[in-house]
Design a protein around this motif. Structure first.
Motif, PDB file in Angstrom:
ATOM      1  N   VAL A   1       0.682  -1.400  -0.547  1.00 65.44           N
ATOM      2  CA  VAL A   1       0.514  -0.001   0.144  1.00 65.44           C
ATOM      3  C   VAL A   1       0.973   1.329  -0.221  1.00 65.44           C
ATOM      4  O   VAL A   1       0.780   2.252  -0.651  1.00 65.44           O
ATOM      5  N   TYR A   2       1.785   1.223   0.751  1.00 60.21           N
ATOM      6  CA  TYR A   2       2.949   2.348   0.873  1.00 60.21           C
ATOM      7  C   TYR A   2       3.933   2.494  -0.517  1.00 60.21           C
ATOM      8  O   TYR A   2       3.617   3.750  -0.648  1.00 60.21           O
ATOM      9  N   TYR A   3       3.814   1.438  -1.425  1.00 68.18           N
ATOM     10  CA  TYR A   3       4.569   1.311  -2.708  1.00 68.18           C
ATOM     11  C   TYR A   3       3.597   2.368  -3.195  1.00 68.18           C
ATOM     12  O   TYR A   3       3.764   3.130  -4.490  1.00 68.18           O
ATOM     13  N   LEU A   4       2.471   1.466  -3.399  1.00 69.79           N
ATOM     14  CA  LEU A   4       1.608   2.538  -4.077  1.00 69.79           C
ATOM     15  C   LEU A   4       1.275   3.822  -4.602  1.00 69.79           C
ATOM     16  O   LEU A   4       0.427   4.551  -5.514  1.00 69.79           O
ATOM     17  N   ARG A   5       0.980   4.345  -2.939  1.00 67.89           N
ATOM     18  CA  ARG A   5       0.463   5.598  -2.470  1.00 67.89           C
ATOM     19  C   ARG A   5       2.232   5.916  -3.040  1.00 67.89           C
ATOM     20  O   ARG A   5       1.912   7.238  -3.283  1.00 67.89           O
ATOM     21  N   ARG A   6       3.123   5.717  -2.323  1.00 73.49           N
ATOM     22  CA  ARG A   6       4.096   6.721  -3.142  1.00 73.49           C
ATOM     23  C   ARG A   6       4.319   6.823  -5.058  1.00 73.49           C
ATOM     24  O   ARG A   6       4.844   8.280  -5.016  1.00 73.49           O
TER      25      ARG A   6
END
Length: 225
Positions: A200-205
């Motif tokens: 989720v963090y990767y996608l938000r980034r």
């Protein structure tokens, strides 16, 4: 012979343990990721809370009969392609299954090669008709199977796991998914729910913080525009 995409997710709803075990082994050998439900109630639950590439549903199920199961899924907006297996071979039975929302109907006993061919055909038709998923943030589209998001003239490349996680959320933009659900649907070999948070963090980034919304105490859903 055309092979399915590696990891195509199949829900097999079959109450005969011998048949379900044989079919699961067969489909896994062909590259499918298979989950088995042994009655209609379990099949309905899994059909509603997880995303699947195809469902293989026996008609003669306990708890909820197979055609009724398909009908209930369609009423909830679940459009996953369905292949119904049945010992009933009359025209009336076939018409009833198709009218309920199944895409195909295979009468027992059947040849294994025919089952595999029909399942491949279902997946091909789905891939052709659903090759892009609209994202509610901006004018973005996820190109399914290519791991990329288009936004006007620009594109963002994703890893396969990032794309699968985003597709899972985008197929049901109003649904809140728990970490446990997402772990089972988009993380084949992950061992902890922390992997969900990481991706989720990767996608938000890559796509912006607003892309995925955190529902505190529950999980995640696709972000709102």
């Amino acid at each position: 012979m055309t092979t399915p995409p590696i990891g195509s997710r199949v829900l097999l709803v079959e109450d005969d343990p011998d048949l379900s075990g044989m079919l699961r082994d067969l489909l896994e050998e062909e590259g499918y990721a298979v989950t088995v439900a042994d009655d209609g109630q379990a099949g309905l639950h899994l059909g509603l809370v997880r995303s699947w590439d195809a469902l293989v549903v026996d008609r003669g199920l306990p708890a909820i009969e197979g055609v009724d199961l398909v009908r209930r899924l369609r009423r909830q907006g679940i459009a996953t392609p369905v292949l119904v297996l049945t010992a009933r071979g009359t025209l009336t039975d076939r018409v009833e299954g198709l009218d309920a929302g199944a895409q195909d109907y295979l009468v027992k006993p059947f040849e294994v090669e025919e089952l595999l061919a029909r399942l491949r055909a279902l997946l091909r038709r789905t891939a052709t008709s659903e090759d892009a998923v609209e994202l509610p943030v901006g004018s973005r589209r996820l190109i399914v199977g290519e791991s990329r998001v288009l936004d006007g003239d620009s594109e963002v490349l994703l890893s396969r796991r990032e794309a699968l996680l985003l597709e899972t959320l985008a197929r049901r933009p109003k649904q809140v998914f728990s970490r446990e659900d997402l772990l089972g649907m988009a993380f084949d070999n992950a061992e902890t729910e922390g992997a969900v948070d990481t991706y989720v963090y990767y996608l938000r980034r890559k796509l912006g913080k607003e892309t995925i919304e955190t529902v505190h105490g529950v999980g995640y859903r696709l972000g709102r525009a």
